[in-house]
Write an enzyme that holds these catalytic residues in place. Structure first.
Site, mmCIF file in Angstrom:
data_model
loop_
_atom_site.group_PDB
_atom_site.id
_atom_site.type_symbol
_atom_site.label_atom_id
_atom_site.label_comp_id
_atom_site.label_asym_id
_atom_site.label_seq_id
_atom_site.Cartn_x
_atom_site.Cartn_y
_atom_site.Cartn_z
ATOM 1 N N GLU A 87 14.221 57.082 51.581
ATOM 2 C CA GLU A 87 13.268 58.194 51.536
ATOM 3 C C GLU A 87 12.711 58.395 52.934
ATOM 4 O O GLU A 87 13.000 57.601 53.848
ATOM 5 C CB GLU A 87 12.155 57.919 50.516
ATOM 6 C CG GLU A 87 12.664 57.983 49.090
ATOM 7 C CD GLU A 87 11.600 57.715 48.038
ATOM 8 O OE1 GLU A 87 10.420 57.623 48.392
ATOM 9 O OE2 GLU A 87 11.965 57.583 46.872
ATOM 10 N N HIS B 39 3.113 66.284 49.450
ATOM 11 C CA HIS B 39 4.551 66.044 49.327
ATOM 12 C C HIS B 39 5.263 67.331 49.732
ATOM 13 O O HIS B 39 4.884 68.413 49.288
ATOM 14 C CB HIS B 39 4.900 65.675 47.878
ATOM 15 C CG HIS B 39 6.254 65.062 47.732
ATOM 16 N ND1 HIS B 39 7.411 65.770 47.929
ATOM 17 C CD2 HIS B 39 6.643 63.795 47.425
ATOM 18 C CE1 HIS B 39 8.445 64.962 47.750
ATOM 19 N NE2 HIS B 39 8.001 63.755 47.447
ATOM 20 N N ARG C 29 6.516 62.295 55.829
ATOM 21 C CA ARG C 29 6.029 63.395 54.987
ATOM 22 C C ARG C 29 5.056 64.332 55.677
ATOM 23 O O ARG C 29 5.070 65.530 55.437
ATOM 24 C CB ARG C 29 5.325 62.820 53.773
ATOM 25 C CG ARG C 29 6.298 62.427 52.785
ATOM 26 C CD ARG C 29 5.668 62.229 51.462
ATOM 27 N NE ARG C 29 6.701 61.566 50.698
ATOM 28 C CZ ARG C 29 6.466 60.837 49.631
ATOM 29 N NH1 ARG C 29 5.238 60.685 49.216
ATOM 30 N NH2 ARG C 29 7.456 60.283 48.993
ATOM 31 N N HIS D 22 -0.215 65.307 46.806
ATOM 32 C CA HIS D 22 0.598 64.304 46.108
ATOM 33 C C HIS D 22 -0.089 62.945 46.004
ATOM 34 O O HIS D 22 -0.038 62.304 44.968
ATOM 35 C CB HIS D 22 1.908 64.167 46.885
ATOM 36 C CG HIS D 22 2.883 63.195 46.292
ATOM 37 N ND1 HIS D 22 3.420 63.357 45.026
ATOM 38 C CD2 HIS D 22 3.456 62.073 46.801
ATOM 39 C CE1 HIS D 22 4.269 62.362 44.783
ATOM 40 N NE2 HIS D 22 4.293 61.562 45.833
HETATM 41 C C1 SIN Z 1 9.234 60.907 45.567
HETATM 42 O O1 SIN Z 1 10.010 60.583 44.677
HETATM 43 O O2 SIN Z 1 9.510 61.714 46.441
HETATM 44 C C2 SIN Z 1 7.865 60.312 45.563
HETATM 45 C C3 SIN Z 1 7.874 58.945 46.061
HETATM 46 C C4 SIN Z 1 6.503 58.589 46.560
HETATM 47 O O3 SIN Z 1 5.622 59.417 46.590
HETATM 48 O O4 SIN Z 1 6.335 57.452 47.001
#
Ligand code: SIN
Length: 530
Positions: free
Chosen positions: A115, A236, A282, A343
């Site tokens: 991620e 997010h 992010r 988020h």
């Molecule tokens: C996501 O699945 O993008 C969220 C993961 C997170 O906020 O840690």
């Protein structure tokens, strides 16, 4: 008369932190979990991406720490980062022992995804519903435990303060409203644990469920706990943009598996903002999208998965593919329209390494707490890990609390009038707060916008205050009062930070300051607690 219930450990909230704390603490005493809807109504249940931990052979604690510190932009507490990352690994294995399923490679090792901001594949997941799977396993374990009882459809109103009984300050439980009967109960406890999650509903666009109204932060502030770094609200970058999709997250794991952010004309843009392009941190990606939307006047950007293998996309993201298909979007054929949305609350109630707040016998764990792990911006999927580590640490220390509970009855006193305007007051104020926060305290801030927000929130809070104390307490009014206070704390914290760092970006101070400081609010010098 107010009904009184006594327990050893009172847990408010039923996400990963609350349930994991309960399982650990139940070895030493009676645990009562209070949750305002059903157990499954938690942010955890909505978490898609997964849980970040050092589980891969090419990974190390040092690498995970380094990525966390970079994204945290100078405000992480390095000791807390190390503790969380080192101890977290064992807790992920414990989740497996408790029955949680994770995706596996053919050789049985964890299948790890990537991620934003991670330089390694280290996110353990179950399909694209990791949070729901963890919640299921923990809930089943909690239900089987003889020392744990659960009160669903009960919402905490305020914490009980020992000061009211003439002894030292500290917390000994909470007043709780039974949503069904309308009765208020006083639950006395040796230790009270706030695991109430975040406050995404303070913004009109959010990836959070309806329960995320900042109740724990508001209650803790009112009783006198320090609250830190509330200006760091994580937006997010990719929440589904569709008139019929309420708060539906498009997990960052889609970009981790090769999804590319594009403008609606098909051109890419993230190369202009960060070397990791669509997988940048992010704060950078959300601000980049915000900037592109303002320049183009378009309502959304696109997340393109169409170049990836169709079967892989459907198998890896069954939940997202299904939800998008219900809305007429085949994610293997059509780019997904996305926008940023609130988020995660990186700030929260200040706690020590064991989740202890500045108020004796009051603990905070999970998103409601500020441990120092996330700094000025949270590294994706670090939060479930933090929830486990601090839940376990808090459970280890509460067993040593043996102070007698105050003698005497806590009486709930409030107005008893009912008013047919109740629903209107709640919905108008609720709507106004969420819109003003989005417009004035969103991804890009300025002194002028924050000042406008402050003036409006003060007026709204005055109105809510008058109404709250005259009328019979209701769940909607409790949430509105909490939401308004949390909005005020965010505005105040954002106004005090005279620099841009991590998730806080202001046009008036676009640079980072040389001095690195936390923004700590206490009711003695912050916004009115009432
Ligand atoms: C996501 O699945 O993008 C969220 C993961 C997170 O906020 O840690």
């Amino acid at each position: 008369m107010t009904e009184t219930i006594a327990t050893d450990y009172l847990v408010l909230g039923s996400g990963i932190s609350g349930l994991y704390f309960a399982l650990n603490a139940a070895e030493h005493g009676k645990v009562t979990i209070v949750t305002k809807r059903k157990v499954r109504d938690s942010n955890t249940n909505w978490a898609q991406g997964g849980i970040a931990a050092v589980l891969g052979e090419d990974d190390s604690v040092d690498d995970h720490v380094a990525d966390t510190l970079v994204v945290g932009d100078g405000l992480c507490d390095e000791e807390v980062v190390r503790i969380t990352i080192a101890e977290g690994i064992g807790h992920v294995h414990r989740l497996v022992e408790l029955g949680t399923r994770f995706a596996r490679e053919d050789d049985g090792s964890f299948e790890l995804t990537r991620e934003g901001g991670h330089n390694k594949r280290r996110v353990a997941h179950y399909q694209d519903i990791t949070g729901a799977e963890i919640q299921r396993a923990l809930h089943e374990a909690v239900e089987k435990h003889p020392n744990i009882s659960i009160l669903e459809e009960h919402i905490a109103i305020d914490l009980l303060s020992r000061a009211k009984f003439g002894s030292e300050t500290g917390c000994f439980g909470a007043f709780v409203l039974d949503n069904k009967s309308g009765n208020v109960k006083a639950i006395y406890a040796k230790a009270t644990i706030l695991a109430t999650g975040g406050a995404g509903k303070v913004y009109v666009y959010t990836s959070n469920p309806d329960v995320a109204t900042g109740d724990g932060i508001a209650m803790a502030y009112r009783i006198g706990a320090n609250v830190s770094n509330m200006e760091f609200v994580q937006f997010h970058p990719t929440v589904l943009f569709h008139p019929h999709a309420k708060s539906f997250l498009i997990s960052e794991a889609l970009r981790g598996e090769g999804g590319i952010l594009k403008l609606r004309d098909g051109s890419t843009f993230m190369e202009n903002y960060h070397p990791l392009k669509s997988l940048g941190p992010r704060d950078v990606v959300a601000r980049a999208i915000d900037n592109e939307l303002k320049k183009s006047g378009e309502p959304s950007v696109h997340l393109d998965m169409t170049h990836l293998d169709d079967d892989f996309v459907r198998e890896r993201f069954p939940n997202i593919a299904r939800r998008c298909a219900e809305l007429g979007i085949d994610i293997t054929k059509t780019p997904i329209p996305v926008v940023p949305a609130a988020h995660y609350q990186c700030g929260g109630i200040e706690v020590d390494h064991n989740g202890q707040t500045s108020v004796p016998h009051l603990f905070a764990i999970g998103e409601v707490a500020w441990t120092g792990l996330h700094g000025a911006c949270r590294l994706a999927s670090n939060s479930l890990l933090e929830g486990l580590v601090f839940a376990s640490r808090a459970a280890d220390v509460v067993k040593d609390i043996n102070d007698p509970l105050p003698q005497g009855e806590a009486q709930w006193l409030s107005g008893d009038a009912t008013d047919s305007d109740d629903a209107i007051v709640v919905s108008l104020n609720w709507d106004e707060i969420r819109r003003l926060m989005w417009s004035y305290v969103g991804i890009v801030r300025s002194n002028k916008r924050l000042e406008r927000a402050r003036r409006r929130i003060e007026l709204l809070r005055n109105e809510i205050r008058e109404y709250y104390w005259d009328f019979k307490v209701s769940a909607d009014m409790i949430e509105l009062r909490n939401l308004a206070l949390v909005a005020h704390l965010i505005i105040e914290s954002a106004s005090r930070r005279r620099e841009s760092r991590g998730l806080h970006y202001t046009l008036d101070f676009p640079e980072k300051s040389d001095t690195v400081e936390n923004t700590v609010l206490h009711k003695s010098d912050g916004p009115s607690p009432r």
